[in-house]
Enzyme design. Structure first.
Site, short mmCIF file in Angstrom:
data_model
loop_
_atom_site.label_atom_id
_atom_site.label_comp_id
_atom_site.label_asym_id
_atom_site.label_seq_id
_atom_site.Cartn_x
_atom_site.Cartn_y
_atom_site.Cartn_z
N ARG A 200 -17.90 0.32 0.42
CA ARG A 200 -17.73 1.61 -0.22
C ARG A 200 -17.77 1.48 -1.75
O ARG A 200 -18.28 2.35 -2.45
CB ARG A 200 -16.41 2.23 0.23
CG ARG A 200 -16.10 3.52 -0.44
CD ARG A 200 -14.91 4.21 0.17
NE ARG A 200 -14.60 5.40 -0.62
CZ ARG A 200 -13.83 5.39 -1.69
NH1 ARG A 200 -13.27 4.26 -2.08
NH2 ARG A 200 -13.62 6.49 -2.37
N LYS B 259 -0.73 10.07 7.17
CA LYS B 259 -0.30 8.68 7.13
C LYS B 259 0.89 8.44 8.06
O LYS B 259 1.77 9.29 8.20
CB LYS B 259 0.11 8.31 5.71
CG LYS B 259 -1.01 8.46 4.69
CD LYS B 259 -1.99 7.34 4.77
CE LYS B 259 -1.60 6.27 3.77
NZ LYS B 259 -2.63 5.25 3.62
N CYS C 46 32.39 -21.92 9.89
CA CYS C 46 32.09 -20.59 10.44
C CYS C 46 32.67 -19.49 9.54
O CYS C 46 33.87 -19.52 9.22
CB CYS C 46 32.69 -20.49 11.84
SG CYS C 46 32.58 -18.84 12.53
N CYS D 44 28.99 -22.36 15.79
CA CYS D 44 30.40 -22.49 15.44
C CYS D 44 31.09 -23.26 16.54
O CYS D 44 30.87 -23.00 17.72
CB CYS D 44 31.01 -21.09 15.30
SG CYS D 44 32.80 -21.09 15.42
N GLU E 174 -8.77 11.12 15.18
CA GLU E 174 -8.92 9.71 15.58
C GLU E 174 -8.07 8.82 14.69
O GLU E 174 -7.66 9.23 13.61
CB GLU E 174 -10.39 9.28 15.56
CG GLU E 174 -11.02 9.37 14.19
CD GLU E 174 -12.55 9.22 14.23
OE1 GLU E 174 -13.16 9.45 15.28
OE2 GLU E 174 -13.11 8.89 13.18
N CYS F 131 35.71 -17.76 11.55
CA CYS F 131 36.97 -18.40 11.92
C CYS F 131 37.25 -19.71 11.19
O CYS F 131 38.29 -20.30 11.39
CB CYS F 131 37.02 -18.63 13.44
SG CYS F 131 36.00 -19.99 13.99
N LYS G 64 -6.73 6.27 12.03
CA LYS G 64 -7.22 5.81 10.73
C LYS G 64 -7.08 4.29 10.76
O LYS G 64 -5.99 3.74 10.71
CB LYS G 64 -6.40 6.41 9.59
CG LYS G 64 -6.93 6.03 8.22
CD LYS G 64 -6.24 6.86 7.14
CE LYS G 64 -6.92 6.72 5.80
NZ LYS G 64 -6.88 5.39 5.24
N GLN H 134 3.83 1.68 -1.10
CA GLN H 134 4.48 1.91 -2.39
C GLN H 134 3.47 2.44 -3.40
O GLN H 134 3.79 3.30 -4.22
CB GLN H 134 5.15 0.61 -2.87
CG GLN H 134 6.42 0.31 -2.07
CD GLN H 134 6.83 -1.15 -2.13
OE1 GLN H 134 6.00 -2.06 -2.17
NE2 GLN H 134 8.13 -1.38 -2.11
N CYS I 238 37.32 -18.33 17.86
CA CYS I 238 36.48 -17.52 16.98
C CYS I 238 36.39 -16.07 17.46
O CYS I 238 36.03 -15.81 18.61
CB CYS I 238 35.08 -18.14 16.96
SG CYS I 238 33.97 -17.27 15.86
N TYR J 40 -15.71 0.27 14.12
CA TYR J 40 -15.81 1.58 14.77
C TYR J 40 -16.52 2.54 13.82
O TYR J 40 -16.19 2.58 12.63
CB TYR J 40 -14.42 2.17 15.08
CG TYR J 40 -13.80 1.64 16.35
CD1 TYR J 40 -14.55 1.41 17.50
CD2 TYR J 40 -12.42 1.40 16.40
CE1 TYR J 40 -13.96 0.95 18.67
CE2 TYR J 40 -11.82 0.93 17.56
CZ TYR J 40 -12.59 0.71 18.70
OH TYR J 40 -12.01 0.24 19.83
N ASP K 37 -7.08 0.44 9.82
CA ASP K 37 -6.67 -0.24 8.60
C ASP K 37 -7.63 -1.40 8.34
O ASP K 37 -7.36 -2.55 8.63
CB ASP K 37 -5.23 -0.74 8.76
CG ASP K 37 -4.56 -0.89 7.41
OD1 ASP K 37 -5.19 -0.56 6.38
OD2 ASP K 37 -3.40 -1.33 7.39
N ASP L 70 0.82 -1.21 0.00
CA ASP L 70 0.00 0.00 0.00
C ASP L 70 0.86 1.26 0.00
O ASP L 70 0.56 2.24 -0.67
CB ASP L 70 -0.89 0.04 1.25
CG ASP L 70 -2.00 -0.99 1.15
OD1 ASP L 70 -1.99 -1.76 0.17
OD2 ASP L 70 -2.87 -0.98 2.04
S1 IVH Z 1 -13.38 9.56 7.62
C1 IVH Z 1 -15.38 11.77 3.97
N1 IVH Z 1 -12.26 8.35 9.63
O1 IVH Z 1 -9.99 5.85 5.30
C2 IVH Z 1 -14.31 10.96 4.54
N2 IVH Z 1 -12.03 7.40 7.48
O2 IVH Z 1 -8.98 7.35 2.96
C3 IVH Z 1 -14.77 9.85 5.40
N3 IVH Z 1 -10.78 5.30 7.46
O3 IVH Z 1 -12.54 5.09 3.06
C4 IVH Z 1 -13.65 9.07 5.97
N4 IVH Z 1 -10.41 5.18 9.63
O4 IVH Z 1 -12.13 3.47 4.97
C5 IVH Z 1 -12.47 8.34 8.32
N5 IVH Z 1 -11.34 7.34 11.54
C6 IVH Z 1 -11.58 7.35 10.21
C7 IVH Z 1 -11.09 6.32 9.39
C8 IVH Z 1 -11.34 6.38 8.02
C9 IVH Z 1 -10.22 4.58 8.48
C10 IVH Z 1 -10.71 4.91 6.04
C11 IVH Z 1 -12.05 4.79 5.39
C12 IVH Z 1 -11.98 5.69 4.18
C13 IVH Z 1 -10.52 5.90 4.01
C14 IVH Z 1 -10.28 7.24 3.41
#
Ligand code: IVH
Length: 677
Positions: A139, A318, A412, A430, A116, A415, A118, A38, A436, A226, A120, A36
């Site tokens: 989504r 990020k 080894c 070894c 908050e 040595c 983000k 990259q 050594c 969440y 994964d 991701d």
């Molecule tokens: S807010 C209008 N809050 O990040 C924007 N997104 O890059 C609504 N994600 O598709 C997103 N944790 O899957 C929001 N605390 C968080 C999040 C979060 C993970 C993800 C979500 C979204 C992607 C956006």
């Protein structure tokens, strides 16, 4: 071609092609070929070039799309309100320009943000009607997603009916479905046990799970959720004013909210939250890839609006990626202080967890085989927090032709001594312990220790100095040190230098048992060394003994016999031993101690317990064995005597309850004819 030699237009074209290829591999084939992080980097490069050259932006650029391809197999649903994604920020500067752009549109002294983690995982829209969960959709491309209601209903933390009564008739909430680190580990273990495919990370596992056609499987895999936002809300609910208050409402209705969420002020507040969460990252029970900051005052959202892809009132900062893919160029071997050989991966340098990594541990041979890592593979490299980078495994879909299996060297690399595999263990070691260079300091510390040559004043710090100056490469060099050399060292007074030299001189007179123990042969402790000395009585005889002759010695099994024979076979070890004898190390020939058939302990089973005062535990054991006793660790009906020192506990109680004779240390020594120490 090298990206630097391309024109901007060519580079943009190349990036678009590459991104399109990766989108397809990720979304359609479900088989990503880069990590991701990259992917984000390619995307960021394209965005930047397009920002500087707006005339080159075309409608088919991946940056101009709201979302990506759809999966098939589930029914598609058009979102009542599109599901946007977020702009990424990779630095504090990016956050500052985000704030500057807001301040161009609204006049305010300070901006409050709801911050908050983000998560994964993957975004889900939950539609409640009359407080009842009606539909759950992924989504998808942002406009149209897939109906995964039957699967989402199995997620325990998602209420099927909202709590309370004060909710709007239609309420769409949005949030992240994810898998905890623990559940992920357990899932992969059971996949492995079943011979099924393991998931690369918790997000893939969560996504793969939600796409399961059988909800029973989904239920077993324990997903979490969440809430972090909303979609359509009917007019019977007063317009929410602040993001954090809205979340508090959701929470009261029974929707899970992230406890790490917090309101912060301005760019300094964003920075502090970032620093604190980054610290906490590895302790969190789930994986996060950054932080989302949202303008807390909802009235501002309408003023700021959206670009074609993102809201202007929110941004994702990020974190450095913890897992990336790179090339495994070679596997080298490192020799540790104990002689253990550790395979080390040499990697195409890559940024992971915020630093450039070019080496990573592969732990040991078993791990390499178990993970099926081969030289030439693309491998997943992970570095979480301060942890040493490790190779997680190969990316099998990218294995090129001509990868090579790794083999441990037979000698080894430091040595040249033979490498032996420890019996029943994954460890290769070894056998040149005395010679050594990798094992030098440790070998010297052991050599001078109390039960070996007992050279006082030669502490670890002094040994470090002697080894680092190359004055003492092997133990025999100790006996060639001069007073001038020692007195010239840092923090070494003439008087203490003299004491050390005297102690070294005095240590030349020793016993064969101490000498054998001092050599540091793996698994040859003090007691075994004594048995060997007793049995062979001459060093030469011991050095020439083969495994069969060695096994005849009490206390020596197959493994120890092999260790001893291999040790003495090494020309380098022989050289050091010769050096020691030439330096004047000597000992009296050990007295023959025959097992005394008249001893009251001959043929008896004896247990030692508690703390002895006059003999240490090993000595006591050796004495008893010499008297023909068998010393065991636990009391049973077969036990003939228990010898109880001070603070004896459960073994003593058990002996008493079984009616087994209990001897004090003094009584025992008297029976042995060894009283008074
Ligand atoms: S807010 C209008 N809050 O990040 C924007 N997104 O890059 C609504 N994600 O598709 C997103 N944790 O899957 C929001 N605390 C968080 C999040 C979060 C993970 C993800 C979500 C979204 C992607 C956006």
């Amino acid at each position: 071609m090298n990206p630097q030699q391309l024109s901007v237009e060519q580079r943009i074209f190349q990036l678009r092609e590459e991104i399109a290829k990766h989108n397809y591999a990720y979304y359609v084939l479900d088989n990503p070929v880069i990590s991701d992080a990259q992917y984000d980097e390619l995307y960021r490069q394209l965005l930047e070039l397009e920002r500087n050259h707006p005339e080159l932006v075309t409608a088919d650029s991946p940056t101009q799309r709201v979302g990506d391809q759809l999966h098939s197999g589930f029914q598609s649903v058009t979102h009542a309100v599109p599901m946007y994604s977020l702009e990424n920020a990779f630095s504090q500067e990016d956050l500052e320009s985000f704030e500057a752009r807001i301040l161009e549109r609204v006049t305010l002294n300070a901006i409050d943000y709801a911050a908050e983690p983000k998560m994964d995982g993957l975004a889900i829209n939950l539609r409640y009607e009359g407080g009842v969960l009606k539909q759950a959709t992924t989504r998808g491309d942002g406009t149209t997603g897939e109906d995964v209601t039957h699967n989402v209903r199995t997620i325990q933390s998602i209420p099927l009916k909202l709590l309370g009564k004060e909710w709007p008739q239609v309420l769409e909430v949005r949030g992240e479905v994810f898998m905890s680190k623990r559940t992920f580990e357990q899932l992969n273990q059971s996949q492995l046990a079943k011979g099924d495919k393991v998931f690369a990370n918790p997000r893939n596992a969560a996504a793969g799970t939600l796409r399961q056609l059988d909800p029973k499987i989904v239920a077993k895999r324990r997903l979490s959720f969440y809430v972090y936002g909303w979609g359509q809300i009917s007019d019977d609910w007063p317009q929410p004013s602040h993001y954090d208050q809205t979340m508090a409402h959701f929470k009261a209705w029974g929707l899970p909210t992230n406890p790490e969420a917090q309101v912060v002020t301005g760019k300094a507040g964003m920075q502090d939250y970032y620093d604190a969460l980054l610290q906490k990252r590895s302790e969190l029970p789930y994986e996060i890839d950054g932080i989302v900051y949202k303008v807390n005052q909802i009235a501002l959202h309408a003023k700021l609006g959206f670009t074609s892809k993102f809201p202007r009132w929110a941004i994702a900062r990020k974190f450095p990626a913890e897992e990336v893919w790179t090339q495994l160029l070679a596997i080298d071997v490192q020799v540790g202080r104990t002689g253990a050989l550790t395979p080390v991966a040499r990697l195409q340098p890559v940024a992971v967890g915020g630093v450039i990594v070019s080496n990573a541990t592969l732990h040991n041979m078993d791990e390499i085989r178990r993970k099926d890592v081969q030289i030439g593979d693309t491998v997943i490299v992970r570095r979480a927090g301060d942890v040493i980078p490790e190779v997680v495994g190969p990316v099998l879909s990218r294995r090129p032709d001509g990868t090579r299996l790794f083999e441990m060297p037979t000698h080894c690399p430091e040595c040249g001594s033979e490498v032996i595999k420890e019996h029943d263990k994954a460890v290769y070691r070894c056998s040149g312990g005395l010679f050594c260079p990798a094992q030098r300091k440790r070998a010297l510390q052991h050599f001078v220790s109390r039960k070996a040559f007992d050279i006082q004043g030669l502490g670890d710090k002094l040994i470090d100095q002697l080894a680092e100056r190359d004055w003492v490469k092997h133990p025999d060099d100790l006996f060639r040190l001069t007073l001038e050399q020692l007195a010239g060292l840092e923090r070494m007074a003439e008087k203490s230098a003299k004491n050390v030299i005297d102690a070294i001189e005095a240590a030349k007179e020793t016993t064969l048992a101490r000498f054998i123990f001092a050599l540091g042969i793996p698994e040859v402790g003090e007691v075994t060394a004594k048995q060997l000395a007793q049995h062979f009585r001459e060093l030469d005889a011991l050095m020439q003994a083969d495994s069969e002759q060695l096994i005849a010695v009490p206390d020596v099994g197959d493994v120890v016999a092999d260790n001893i024979a291999t040790f003495f076979k090494q020309p380098h070890n022989q050289e050091v031993i010769r050096g020691l004898l030439e330096a004047g190390v000597h000992w009296p020939q050990p007295q023959i101690q025959t097992v005394n058939a008249d001893s009251p302990f001959a043929g008896k089973v004896v247990v030692l317990t508690g703390t002895l005062q006059q003999r240490d535990r090993n000595e006591a054991k050796a004495l008893l064995e010499a008297a023909g006793a068998k010393v065991t660790g636990s009391v049973s009906a077969k036990t003939d005597y228990v010898i109880a020192g001070e603070k004896a506990g459960s073994k003593l109680t058990k002996a008493e309850s079984l009616g087994i004779p209990v001897l004090s240390e003094q009584q025992w020594l008297e029976m042995m004819g060894e009283n008074n120490g």
